[in-house]
Design an enzyme around this catalytic site. Structure first.
Site, PDB file in Angstrom:
ATOM      1  N   ARG A  72      54.058  55.472 -70.856  1.00 14.43           N
ATOM      2  CA  ARG A  72      53.514  54.662 -69.749  1.00 14.43           C
ATOM      3  C   ARG A  72      54.121  55.135 -68.429  1.00 14.43           C
ATOM      4  NH1 ARG A  72      54.652  48.579 -70.936  1.00 14.43           N
ATOM      5  NH2 ARG A  72      52.933  48.757 -72.420  1.00 14.43           N
ATOM      6  N   ARG A 141      59.867  46.056 -64.681  1.00 15.75           N
ATOM      7  CA  ARG A 141      58.821  47.034 -64.999  1.00 15.75           C
ATOM      8  C   ARG A 141      58.108  47.519 -63.734  1.00 15.75           C
ATOM      9  NH1 ARG A 141      56.817  46.252 -70.330  1.00 15.75           N
ATOM     10  NH2 ARG A 141      58.512  45.566 -71.682  1.00 15.75           N
ATOM     11  N   LYS A 204      62.106  41.852 -71.083  1.00 13.42           N
ATOM     12  CA  LYS A 204      61.300  42.480 -70.040  1.00 13.42           C
ATOM     13  C   LYS A 204      61.217  41.580 -68.804  1.00 13.42           C
ATOM     14  CE  LYS A 204      57.653  42.761 -72.715  1.00 13.42           C
ATOM     15  NZ  LYS A 204      56.291  42.793 -73.298  1.00 13.42           N
ATOM     16  N   LYS A 206      58.923  41.240 -65.064  1.00 15.00           N
ATOM     17  CA  LYS A 206      57.736  41.786 -64.397  1.00 15.00           C
ATOM     18  C   LYS A 206      57.568  41.222 -62.988  1.00 15.00           C
ATOM     19  CE  LYS A 206      55.288  42.533 -68.703  1.00 15.00           C
ATOM     20  NZ  LYS A 206      54.097  42.174 -69.506  1.00 15.00           N
ATOM     21  N   CYS A 425      42.951  44.073 -74.527  1.00 14.16           N
ATOM     22  CA  CYS A 425      44.185  44.841 -74.688  1.00 14.16           C
ATOM     23  C   CYS A 425      43.926  46.027 -75.607  1.00 14.16           C
ATOM     24  CB  CYS A 425      45.285  43.952 -75.248  1.00 14.16           C
ATOM     25  SG  CYS A 425      45.052  43.592 -76.994  1.00 14.16           S
ATOM     26  N   CYS A 431      48.702  49.724 -81.506  1.00 11.53           N
ATOM     27  CA  CYS A 431      49.667  48.654 -81.273  1.00 11.53           C
ATOM     28  C   CYS A 431      50.199  48.101 -82.601  1.00 11.53           C
ATOM     29  CB  CYS A 431      49.040  47.513 -80.475  1.00 11.53           C
ATOM     30  SG  CYS A 431      50.249  46.198 -80.215  1.00 11.53           S
ATOM     31  N   CYS A 470      46.528  39.849 -80.410  1.00  6.13           N
ATOM     32  CA  CYS A 470      47.592  38.947 -80.876  1.00  6.13           C
ATOM     33  C   CYS A 470      47.987  38.028 -79.720  1.00  6.13           C
ATOM     34  CB  CYS A 470      48.784  39.753 -81.411  1.00  6.13           C
ATOM     35  SG  CYS A 470      49.954  40.266 -80.153  1.00  6.13           S
ATOM     36  N   CYS A 474      48.584  40.522 -73.708  1.00  5.20           N
ATOM     37  CA  CYS A 474      48.629  41.693 -72.821  1.00  5.20           C
ATOM     38  C   CYS A 474      47.431  41.796 -71.879  1.00  5.20           C
ATOM     39  CB  CYS A 474      48.767  42.963 -73.648  1.00  5.20           C
ATOM     40  SG  CYS A 474      50.313  42.998 -74.580  1.00  5.20           S
TER      41      CYS A 474
HETATM   42 FE1  SRM Z   1      51.975  44.084 -73.466  1.00 11.22          FE
HETATM   43  C1  SRM Z   1      54.005  44.406 -76.113  1.00 11.22           C
HETATM   44  C2  SRM Z   1      50.352  46.869 -74.339  1.00 11.22           C
HETATM   45  C3  SRM Z   1      50.503  44.101 -70.445  1.00 11.22           C
HETATM   46  C4  SRM Z   1      52.895  40.806 -73.004  1.00 11.22           C
HETATM   47  N1  SRM Z   1      52.205  45.430 -74.955  1.00 11.22           N
HETATM   48  C5  SRM Z   1      53.149  45.410 -75.935  1.00 11.22           C
HETATM   49  C6  SRM Z   1      53.133  46.701 -76.755  1.00 11.22           C
HETATM   50  C7  SRM Z   1      54.094  47.663 -76.129  1.00 11.22           C
HETATM   51  C8  SRM Z   1      53.397  46.536 -78.263  1.00 11.22           C
HETATM   52  C9  SRM Z   1      54.821  46.693 -78.742  1.00 11.22           C
HETATM   53  O1  SRM Z   1      55.730  45.972 -78.282  1.00 11.22           O
HETATM   54  O2  SRM Z   1      55.034  47.552 -79.598  1.00 11.22           O
HETATM   55  C10 SRM Z   1      51.667  47.107 -76.523  1.00 11.22           C
HETATM   56  C11 SRM Z   1      51.365  48.589 -76.657  1.00 11.22           C
HETATM   57  C12 SRM Z   1      49.952  48.804 -77.145  1.00 11.22           C
HETATM   58  C13 SRM Z   1      49.518  50.207 -77.059  1.00 11.22           C
HETATM   59  O3  SRM Z   1      49.310  50.823 -78.124  1.00 11.22           O
HETATM   60  O4  SRM Z   1      49.335  50.725 -75.964  1.00 11.22           O
HETATM   61  C14 SRM Z   1      51.388  46.455 -75.188  1.00 11.22           C
HETATM   62  N2  SRM Z   1      50.770  45.325 -72.539  1.00 11.22           N
HETATM   63  C15 SRM Z   1      50.125  46.367 -73.098  1.00 11.22           C
HETATM   64  C16 SRM Z   1      49.064  46.934 -72.172  1.00 11.22           C
HETATM   65  C17 SRM Z   1      48.871  48.442 -72.296  1.00 11.22           C
HETATM   66  C18 SRM Z   1      47.754  46.177 -72.447  1.00 11.22           C
HETATM   67  C19 SRM Z   1      46.506  46.748 -71.838  1.00 11.22           C
HETATM   68  O5  SRM Z   1      45.523  46.711 -72.562  1.00 11.22           O
HETATM   69  O6  SRM Z   1      46.475  47.151 -70.692  1.00 11.22           O
HETATM   70  C20 SRM Z   1      49.608  46.436 -70.821  1.00 11.22           C
HETATM   71  C21 SRM Z   1      50.563  47.405 -70.191  1.00 11.22           C
HETATM   72  C22 SRM Z   1      51.044  46.929 -68.875  1.00 11.22           C
HETATM   73  C23 SRM Z   1      51.885  47.925 -68.132  1.00 11.22           C
HETATM   74  O7  SRM Z   1      51.335  48.887 -67.602  1.00 11.22           O
HETATM   75  O8  SRM Z   1      53.091  47.702 -68.036  1.00 11.22           O
HETATM   76  C24 SRM Z   1      50.362  45.190 -71.265  1.00 11.22           C
HETATM   77  N3  SRM Z   1      51.817  42.725 -71.963  1.00 11.22           N
HETATM   78  C25 SRM Z   1      51.053  42.892 -70.848  1.00 11.22           C
HETATM   79  C26 SRM Z   1      50.873  41.634 -70.180  1.00 11.22           C
HETATM   80  C27 SRM Z   1      50.022  41.398 -68.935  1.00 11.22           C
HETATM   81  C28 SRM Z   1      50.821  41.405 -67.673  1.00 11.22           C
HETATM   82  O9  SRM Z   1      52.017  41.667 -67.689  1.00 11.22           O
HETATM   83  O10 SRM Z   1      50.223  41.135 -66.644  1.00 11.22           O
HETATM   84  C29 SRM Z   1      51.553  40.685 -70.935  1.00 11.22           C
HETATM   85  C30 SRM Z   1      51.576  39.148 -70.689  1.00 11.22           C
HETATM   86  C31 SRM Z   1      52.459  38.771 -69.568  1.00 11.22           C
HETATM   87  C32 SRM Z   1      53.872  38.612 -70.027  1.00 11.22           C
HETATM   88  O11 SRM Z   1      54.593  39.611 -70.084  1.00 11.22           O
HETATM   89  O12 SRM Z   1      54.254  37.489 -70.372  1.00 11.22           O
HETATM   90  C33 SRM Z   1      52.147  41.390 -72.047  1.00 11.22           C
HETATM   91  N4  SRM Z   1      53.303  42.838 -74.393  1.00 11.22           N
HETATM   92  C34 SRM Z   1      53.480  41.510 -74.092  1.00 11.22           C
HETATM   93  C35 SRM Z   1      54.383  40.932 -75.061  1.00 11.22           C
HETATM   94  C36 SRM Z   1      54.855  39.454 -75.093  1.00 11.22           C
HETATM   95  C37 SRM Z   1      56.044  39.254 -74.227  1.00 11.22           C
HETATM   96  C38 SRM Z   1      56.632  37.886 -74.372  1.00 11.22           C
HETATM   97  O13 SRM Z   1      57.255  37.408 -73.436  1.00 11.22           O
HETATM   98  O14 SRM Z   1      56.518  37.281 -75.434  1.00 11.22           O
HETATM   99  C39 SRM Z   1      54.695  41.965 -75.969  1.00 11.22           C
HETATM  100  C40 SRM Z   1      55.611  41.856 -77.200  1.00 11.22           C
HETATM  101  C41 SRM Z   1      57.058  41.863 -76.860  1.00 11.22           C
HETATM  102  O15 SRM Z   1      57.478  42.098 -75.740  1.00 11.22           O
HETATM  103  O16 SRM Z   1      57.813  41.596 -77.791  1.00 11.22           O
HETATM  104  C42 SRM Z   1      54.001  43.131 -75.525  1.00 11.22           C
HETATM  105 FE1  SF4 Z   2      49.255  44.648 -78.944  1.00 16.74          FE
HETATM  106 FE2  SF4 Z   2      49.139  42.014 -78.933  1.00 16.74          FE
HETATM  107 FE3  SF4 Z   2      49.564  43.316 -76.670  1.00 16.74          FE
HETATM  108 FE4  SF4 Z   2      47.205  43.428 -77.777  1.00 16.74          FE
HETATM  109  S1  SF4 Z   2      48.182  41.563 -77.000  1.00 16.74           S
HETATM  110  S2  SF4 Z   2      48.355  45.205 -76.990  1.00 16.74           S
HETATM  111  S3  SF4 Z   2      47.673  43.388 -79.917  1.00 16.74           S
HETATM  112  S4  SF4 Z   2      50.942  43.263 -78.378  1.00 16.74           S
END
Ligand code: SRM
Ligand code: SF4
Length: 551
Positions: A72, A141, A204, A206, A425, A431, A470, A474
């Site tokens: 990323r 981030r 994390k 943000k 997502c 993922c 899930c 995201c």
């Molecule tokens: Fe996310 C984890 C993809 C934005 C909340 N996210 C992941 C992971 C890295 C899975 C992992 O931990 O192994 C995913 C990788 C998938 C892949 O194969 O690419 C993933 N997140 C993404 C992206 C690529 C989704 C997308 O379709 O665009 C976004 C990348 C953003 C970036 O450029 O940095 C992405 N993730 C978000 C957002 C939206 C936002 O931030 O505006 C959220 C919700 C907001 C938040 O953070 O609360 C988000 N991602 C999570 C979480 C839950 C965090 C939590 O507090 O519980 C995880 C899981 C974790 O951290 O344990 C996670």
């Molecule tokens: Fe993976 Fe869940 Fe984030 Fe979708 S919402 S990219 S399934 S961690």
């Protein structure tokens, strides 16, 4: 005392995020890294993943999972030059899976990079002044900002501030340069990590900046946010927002999505100091014993906003003033040509689920590369997974339009309005946390929803649909008018009632529905909406006005 999580030990013993990553990269006997290094590499902007479509097949063949890396980029404010786009395109073709993925946080992801190609990929990014530092893991981030390029001078200032904030909150370790770019090793020199200490953050973190009336960054979903206050055409400061976050776990009520609180107003020059104070307060008080309870939202929910503000004021020496008035009107992107204050033009193009690849009748990877070859402004990635060709002179518009037409780069802008705002997502197959499809399911779902909406005569009404595999959220599904949150293969929780401004969480309506059940529920609601809609009313607002249907 409850024990620290294992990740805490990995971080604190990592020697400034080095671990044994360099050694692991050179080990030809496996395509992956040691477990601890696979955790650490996140703070360098990469995730070790395997292709879940073939996981079982490889297991039966007694082969190790097909380890690959997702990488990323750090791209504050989502800004990149044509030269950078060309480098990204070339990395995607040469080392990754021949696609570029625009993310919901305004940057690019590559999927499918083999361990042996990681250093070459990082070097290719570095050659165009791009890095991946701190885009994943327990750090601040990529800083995102309202992406409408130069609508006003305030937008320019905000884009520049996103860059400064990102730099200011970066870890200072040289590990990234040593490991990926063969930088000189500073043997024996103790590194000081002034903002992060040895253990970095509990979780994390943000940061987003919004410029009203647009909330295209969903600022209230972020740990730290700034809402620009523009008075008499001048950026005078920001309303500070703290404690937003969306991730949750199915069936665990102790985890929940939370909208940030608006904490107060601060002048522009106080931003870096206050951001630092917010982050270090979370560093020192965040829960390091339970990763499901470690985000800033839980620190604030547990200790109270007043306590938090007092701590931030003490650390920063800044007293927050009462928040100033602002109003958001939308959290989506605007498509079609828009003219900026300086006379230049900007064309945001719809990219469904952010995926740019060459597909049958849709050669988008090549089309965007052609745009990068001729474009003389810059590109902006939006937090809604779209991209903008920005800063186009009047005389160049026709050439840009010709490339758009030749490669059908605007193909996804036609049809029902829901097609333009939908987010999904990544989910399967990369993922590891996915429970259901999202990105790959979106086209099929949109086709069916479009038919329903057309049947009821409301296909032209804007509608936000967000699908995730899930409950981590995201694609920010908890803010959508219709949110589908993966529960199991082919099954989703249906959430309803977000607004179109990113200021209202939706509510869980029904659990574990298959597609037929989802469509049946929505069919009835769309019928009611079509019959009783008030002028310009949105679906989410209609549901609240008429009494949200009981679950
Ligand atoms: Fe996310 C984890 C993809 C934005 C909340 N996210 C992941 C992971 C890295 C899975 C992992 O931990 O192994 C995913 C990788 C998938 C892949 O194969 O690419 C993933 N997140 C993404 C992206 C690529 C989704 C997308 O379709 O665009 C976004 C990348 C953003 C970036 O450029 O940095 C992405 N993730 C978000 C957002 C939206 C936002 O931030 O505006 C959220 C919700 C907001 C938040 O953070 O609360 C988000 N991602 C999570 C979480 C839950 C965090 C939590 O507090 O519980 C995880 C899981 C974790 O951290 O344990 C996670
Ligand atoms: Fe993976 Fe869940 Fe984030 Fe979708 S919402 S990219 S399934 S961690």
């Amino acid at each position: 005392m409850t024990e620290l999580t294992p990740v805490e030990k990995i971080k604190s013993e990592s020697r400034g995020l080095r671990g044994t990553i360099a050694h692991g990269l050179a080990d030809p006997t496996t395509g992956g890294l040691a477990d601890d290094d696979a955790q650490l590499v996140r703070l360098h902007g990469s995730y070790q993943q395997d292709d879940r479509d073939i996981r079982e097949e490889r297991r039966l063949q007694k082969l190790e999972p097909l380890w690959r890396f997702m990488v990323r980029l750090r791209l504050p404010g989502g800004v990149c030059t044509p030269a950078q786009w060309l480098a990204i395109d070339s990395i995607a073709r040469r080392y990754a899976n021949e696609s570029i993925r625009l993310t919901t946080r305004q940057t690019f992801q590559f999927h499918g990079i083999a361990k042996g190609d990681m250093k070459a990929s990082m070097a290719a990014m570095n050659a165009e002044l791009m890095d991946t530092i701190a885009t994943c893991g327990d750090v601040n981030r990529n800083v995102i900002a309202s992406s409408n390029p130069v609508e006003s001078p305030a937008h320019l200032e905000v884009a520049e501030l996103a860059q400064r904030l990102s730099e200011h909150l970066l870890p200072k370790t040289r590990a990234y340069h040593e490991i990926w770019l063969d930088g000189e090793k500073l043997e024996g020199t103790p590194e000081v990590e002034p903002l992060y200490g040895k253990s970095f953050l509990p979780r994390k973190f943000k940061t987003a900046i919004a410029v009203p009336p647009s909330n295209d960054v969903d600022v209230l979903a972020h740990d730290l946010g700034f809402i620009a206050i523009v008075e008499q055409g001048r950026l005078v400061g920001f309303n500070l927002t703290v404690g937003g976050g969306l991730g949750a776990t199915h069936g665990d009520p102790k985890t929940f999505p939370r909208l940030a609180d608006v904490a107060g107003f601060l002048p522009v020059e106080a931003v870096l100091g206050v951001a630092e104070a917010v982050m270090t307060t979370q560093r020192d008080f965040g829960d390091r014993t339970n990763r499901k309870h470690a985000r800033l939202k839980y620190t604030i929910a547990d200790r109270g906003l007043a306590w938090f503000i007092a701590e931030v004021e003490k650390r920063s020496g800044v007293t927050l003033e009462p928040a100033r008035p602002y109003a958001f009107t939308s959290n989506s992107d605007r498509f079609g040509w828009q003219q900026g204050f300086d006379g230049r033009w900007h064309r945001t193009l719809r990219v469904p689920a952010g995926r740019i690849a060459d597909r049958y009748n849709q050669p988008w990877l090549t089309g965007w590369r052609e745009l990068a070859r001729i474009h003389r402004g810059d590109f902006r990635v939006t937090a809604n997974q779209n991209a903008t060709v920005a800063g186009v002179a009047e005389a160049d518009r026709a050439t840009i339009d010709a490339v758009i037409a030749q490669y059908r780069l605007d193909a996804a802008e036609h049809g029902a309005a829901v097609r333009r705002d939908a987010l999904a997502c990544v989910s399967m197959p990369t993922c590891p946390l996915a429970m259901a499809e999202a990105e790959r399911y979106l086209p099929q779902l949109l086709g069916k929803l479009e038919t329903l909406l057309e049947n009821h005569g409301v296909a032209d009404v804007p509608l936000s649909l967000r699908v995730t595999g899930c409950p981590n959220g995201c694609a920010r599904p908890y803010l959508a008018e219709i949110g589908l949150i993966g529960k199991a293969p082919g099954r989703y929780n249906l959430h309803l009632g977000g607004d179109a401004r990113g200021e209202r969480l939706n509510v869980l309506y029904r659990e574990n529905l298959d597609e037929a059940a989802i469509l049946a529920e929505l069919d009835v609601m769309f019928a009611g909406f079509a019959a009783a809609r008030e002028p310009d009313e949105r679906f989410g607002d209609y549901l609240w006005r008429t009494g949200m249907p009981a679950a």
